[in-house]
Scaffold this motif. Structure first.
Motif, PDB file in Angstrom:
ATOM      1  N   PRO A  68      40.915 -25.188 -24.450  1.00 49.11           N
ATOM      2  CA  PRO A  68      39.872 -24.175 -24.572  1.00 49.11           C
ATOM      3  C   PRO A  68      39.633 -23.479 -25.952  1.00 49.11           C
ATOM      4  N   MET A  69      38.551 -23.348 -26.291  1.00 50.04           N
ATOM      5  CA  MET A  69      38.154 -22.960 -27.380  1.00 50.04           C
ATOM      6  C   MET A  69      38.649 -21.279 -27.717  1.00 50.04           C
ATOM      7  N   GLU A  70      39.341 -21.348 -28.704  1.00 52.20           N
ATOM      8  CA  GLU A  70      39.526 -19.858 -29.249  1.00 52.20           C
ATOM      9  C   GLU A  70      40.886 -19.236 -28.367  1.00 52.20           C
ATOM     10  N   ARG A  71      41.617 -19.987 -27.555  1.00 54.64           N
ATOM     11  CA  ARG A  71      42.696 -19.262 -26.738  1.00 54.64           C
ATOM     12  C   ARG A  71      44.178 -19.771 -27.349  1.00 54.64           C
ATOM     13  N   PHE A  72      44.531 -20.939 -28.097  1.00 51.37           N
ATOM     14  CA  PHE A  72      45.583 -21.206 -28.518  1.00 51.37           C
ATOM     15  C   PHE A  72      45.841 -21.657 -29.938  1.00 51.37           C
ATOM     16  N   TYR A  73      46.832 -21.076 -30.471  1.00 51.21           N
ATOM     17  CA  TYR A  73      46.845 -20.929 -32.061  1.00 51.21           C
ATOM     18  C   TYR A  73      48.176 -21.240 -32.464  1.00 51.21           C
TER      19      TYR A  73
END
Lengths: 212, 758
Positions: A68-73
């Motif tokens: 999902p977008m902008e959740r895992f880094y």
């Protein structure tokens, strides 16, 4: 000893505190980040034309990931390679590899701004500061470490998602993963990057409202 | 002269570029004697500064005074009078050595070239962009004369209004209200846009808003993060949640949005917006039917359980709960039963959930569920929302007497806001209270006397208040608008006089949190830059000028030392609570209040002294004694818009800083791919998002983090972007808030919009 960053994508919030703590410590100019929080699944894989060292162009890209977008880094700075390209190419010895800690240091008082390291690094760790006419990069807060503190990024992370480990310590030898998923990263680069990764996963149970 | 950005910036920058300014200083040899000068934002000068070793720096204690759960304890490193860097205090187990991304940008905030440096006056009229630099004496003279003239003409000072909110929650910053107290009876924008419906709900149920220590969550066995996203907005709480999870606790996130916190939970449950109260009522019914409720606790500690149960039996149909919330019944049952079986279990309720027309009722329903499960008054349990139990200061800066013979308002008295409700003698007159959540229309409509002067402090009205077009009208009809701030924001653009305010590093203060239990001293770490003054010093200067013009017209001290004022805020109660003998002990680091489990003794501050399922007060004020299901506001446009807090900003602060632009440069609207497809919008397209209030243009990102039918935009103020999500929000009230905070909240998540590709 080879000091290395262990980044834990399973707990990283993507909050960028580490990147900002680095700015807070060293005051990098606008537009320059020594540490960057990179979003898994968000990057376009590109053909890297940066690399001028023929021995290093054969590296592979990391596997893709659908998240999902902008959740895992993953939070990444200099990888403090075992066989660093910056040290090899620097004509004046501004880049050095600390024989004791394995930290790749950059000394701005020596740097002549030739930009070789910026082109040679497969990971884009060395940044060129146009205004200074010099290169700059993460030196793993070696001055802080020598003073008994940890790095700015490690100290500031609110959840402990970055740690410093010794890759040569048997306890860490095979620790975690050298290949991140889902970010543009030169895995198997001959520079032998030291950063290690713990991969994230989605929550066990995810319920979304049905369509329509 | 017409408005131009360059014109404003050149005045903000004192007419000369930073670079030539520094060059001149260097040439004249004053650079070394100019504190802070070296670290100015001349981007040619300030790349890597080396770390010189702990002993090379002077260190100071500071606190982050922003409107944030975390209220970090800071250690500031100063060399040659210049802030070099900050760290989180290691003494606080909550801050634990690190501030957040925003806190770590403070050095840039203090030394930003964009900071306001001098008093300025907009000589071409509001919004003209025609500014000139004035002296503090000139500024105070204009304001003082205006106040005295109004008092003479109106017979009162009710024409002078103050709007101040959460820009700085330091205790001495109530001196701004103190300044207004000291000139007479005035008009106040009262209430809170933040959390009032929930405050009322918790007060109706438990007689207080009082949460367990967040650090206890590490020992909770089951945690529901209900409409709250600490992974973004309370990052220091996440370590306790992770620890609990590591020890086997289940962490469930219930939220309409797949948030950052949801991505790190054991389970994520998406819910239809505004139906959370019904879900909680259904869950309560399930555990009561399964005989998993805590009958013993309920018998001893609650009032009206029987009526509440009768309501659940009669009105709550589980099939209906499932249908309306959108969550399968089996999942609801599993959730309710496993929560009831885990002890201790806790629910943390977010403030976003109560920013709906039925917000207070939803918080009441969740409080009731936690009570039924027997988790109120338990270590690592609780229905968590916030607390003010460590805020028992003297409010010395606030408490200024009225000048003799002051005449004020004789209408009904209103409350003054959620913080610092200092008791006083009943006076013949009161201040006049206007609803802060309807600032624009209240300013326009106030009569007898009409509002002529507005003082804005610790607040960016144009970023945070609603109905921009009306706001412009409201500001234009005022004779004099004074904005005290650190940056040249949209509100400053509509001011007559702008006053540059000190950061917390340039003054003394003391800070506590509405979430954790730490007390932090804020020391002056550097000399104030340029001509900036603390809010207290500004009040003192105003008092001096007013008394020169008309002796006795202002009771505020005519000179003030922020340190002395800070010391005056302490009292034996604070010392006792925090186990210290003197404030000076705080120089060694922050301290934590002695551990107390809220309501463990079964004593509630409700009229009955018990947890009130049935509240006479609720019946009287809001028409329903019980926590019941109230339908959320009906859509008035095609898509729901939700505007949560971004992790890059604290309301309108931080996102404007140069360093923050490096990690997060621009705003987006987040759209579900299903909705985007219907509107032929692709990733990265520029879209217009619009409704009856206004229109915004920005880039789209497509993600199923937001549910179909909803678009998401973060609430932020950018330095070089006119984006402001509150321009789409109308000022419709939430159900509660008037009980404890003086005015109902705003149902800002009940905003509806449409969008199209540009």
């Amino acid at each position: 000893m080879q000091k290395a960053f262990l980044v834990d994508g399973s707990i990283c919030l993507g909050c960028n505190t580490c990147a900002m703590a680095c700015k807070n410590q060293y005051h990098q100019d606008k537009g320059i980040l020594w540490r960057k929080v990179r979003e898994i699944g968000a990057e376009e894989y590109h053909i890297d034309n940066n690399n001028i060292l023929p021995t290093l162009v054969s590296y592979q890209k990391a596997p893709k990931a659908e998240m999902p977008m902008e959740r895992f880094y993953f939070s990444l700075a200099c990888n403090h390679c075992e066989n660093p390209a910056c040290v090899a190419i620097c004509p004046v010895g501004a880049h050095t590899k600390d024989p004791e800690t394995g930290i790749c240091k950059h000394d701005q008082t020596i740097c002549i701004g030739c930009g070789g390291c910026v082109k040679a690094c497969p990971f884009g760790a060395s940044k060129f500061n146009e205004k200074m006419g010099q290169a700059e990069k993460c030196s793993m807060c070696w001055e802080r470490q020598a003073d008994g503190k940890t790095t700015a990024c490690v100290q500031s992370c609110p959840v402990g998602a970055i740690a410093i480990i010794d890759l040569h310590d048997p306890k860490y030898k095979e620790y975690a993963n050298a290949a991140p998923i889902g970010i543009d990263y030169a895995i198997n680069a001959e520079t032998k990057p030291s950063t290690r990764f713990i991969h994230p996963s989605m929550p066990k149970e995810v319920y979304r409202l049905p369509k329509g | 002269m017409s408005y131009s950005k360059e014109n404003v910036e050149s005045i903000v920058n004192n007419g000369i570029s930073r670079r030539s300014f520094l060059k001149g200083l260097a040439a004249s040899g004053v650079l070394s004697s100019f504190p802070g000068g070296i670290l100015q934002a001349n981007e040619d000068l300030n790349t890597k500064i080396p770390y010189l070793g702990e002993k090379s720096y002077q260190t100071f204690r500071n606190a982050c005074p922003r409107n944030c759960y975390d209220t970090c304890s800071i250690k500031t490193y100063v060399k040659d009078g210049v802030m070099q860097f900050i760290e989180g205090a290691t003494e606080s187990t909550y801050t634990r050595g690190g501030c957040c991304v925003k806190g770590n940008s403070y050095v840039k905030r203090v030394y930003s070239a964009r900071r306001l440096k001098f008093p300025m006056m907009q000589v071409g009229g509001k919004g003209s962009g025609n500014w000139k630099r004035i002296s503090w004496d000139q500024a105070m003279d204009i304001i003082a004369k205006k106040l005295l003239e109004m008092k003479k003409e109106d017979g009162t000072l009710l024409g002078a209004a103050l709007t101040k909110y959460s820009g700085n929650f330091g205790i001495t910053h109530y001196g701004i209200e103190g300044m207004f107290n000291s000139i007479g009876y005035t008009t106040r924008l009262a209430g809170t846009p933040c959390w009032p419906a929930g405050i009322d709900a918790q007060n109706l149920d438990m007689g207080d808003m009082w949460c367990n220590d967040p650090e206890e969550m590490k020992d909770s066995k089951f945690i529901i993060l209900w409409g709250v996203n600490p992974a973004s907005n309370s990052v220091h709480s996440m370590k306790y949640i992770y620890e609990a999870k590591k020890k086997g606790a289940k962490v469930v996130v219930i939220d309409p949005v797949f948030t950052e916190a949801a991505s790190k939970a054991s389970q994520y449950i998406q819910i239809k917006t505004g139906t959370d109260g019904l879900l909680a009522l259904g869950m309560a019914k399930i555990i009561i039917d399964a005989n998993l409720h805590d009958q013993k606790w309920l018998d001893a500690n609650s009032k009206g359980y029987k009526e509440y149960k009768a309501y659940l039996d009669k009105e709550i149909k589980l099939d209906n709960v499932s249908k309306i919330t959108g969550i399968p019944l089996a999942m609801i049952k599993e959730l309710a039963l496993s929560f009831a079986k885990a002890k201790p279990a806790t629910i943390w309720m977010g403030y976003g959930m109560q920013r709906h027309t039925n917000g207070g009722s939803m918080i009441r329903a969740i409080d009731a569920f936690v009570a039924v499960s027997g988790n109120i008054g338990k270590y690592a349990g609780g229905a968590r929302y916030g607390h003010l139990s460590t805020w028992g200061f003297n409010y010395a800066a606030l408490s200024q007497p009225k000048p003799e013979g002051s005449v004020g308002y004789t209408g009904p008295e209103g409350a003054k806001g959620e913080f610092a409700q200092v008791g006083g003698e009943k006076a013949a007159y009161t201040d006049r209270f206007l609803n802060i959540n309807k600032t624009a229309r209240e300013l326009i409509n106030a009569k007898e006397p009409k509002v002529r002067l507005l003082w804005v402090a610790c607040k960016n009205v144009f970023a945070q208040d609603f109905d921009r077009n009306q706001l412009i009208r409201a500001f234009q009809q005022l004779d004099l608008v004074v904005v005290a701030d650190q940056f040249f924001n949209e509100t400053a653009k509509w001011a007559d006089i702008v006053l540059p305010v000190a950061t917390q590093f340039e003054e003394y203060d003391v800070n506590v949190s509405y979430w954790h239990y730490w007390l932090t001293l804020n020391e002056q770490a550097i000399k104030p830059l340029f001509e900036v003054k603390s809010d207290l010093e500004i009040a003192a200067m105003l008092s001096k000028r007013m008394n020169q013009l008309q002796p006795g017209s202002c009771t505020f001290p005519q000179s003030v030392d922020t340190k002395a004022m800070m010391v005056k805020e302490f009292n034996p109660g604070i010392y006792e609570q925090f186990g210290i003998k003197s404030w000076e002990e705080l120089k060694n680091g922050p301290v934590k209040a002695k551990a107390v489990i809220p309501y463990a003794d079964g004593k509630f501050k409700t009229p009955s002294g018990k947890f009130e399922f049935y509240s006479d007060k609720a019946l009287e004020l809001f028409g329903s004694a019980l926590p019941t299901y109230l339908e959320v506001r009906k859509p008035y446009d095609k898509f729901r818009m939700t505007s949560p807090h971004s992790r890059w900003s604290l309301h309108s602060q931080f996102q404007n800083l140069e360093w923050m632009e490096d990690v997060h440069p621009e705003p987006y609207v987040y759209i579900n791919p299903e909705d985007a497809e219907a509107k032929m919008v692709k990733e990265g397209d520029t879209v217009a998002v619009f409704n009856k209030q206004g229109l915004l243009r920005l880039k789209a990102k497509l993600t199923d983090n937001v549910q179909a039918g909803t678009v998401l935009m973060y609430e932020q103020w950018y330095n070089n972007n006119i984006y402001n999500v509150n321009e789409l929000v109308d000022d419709t009230s939430s159900d509660m808030g008037a009980f404890k905070t003086g005015a109902p909240g705003v149902a800002l998540h009940d905003t509806f919009v449409n969008f199209r590709k540009l």
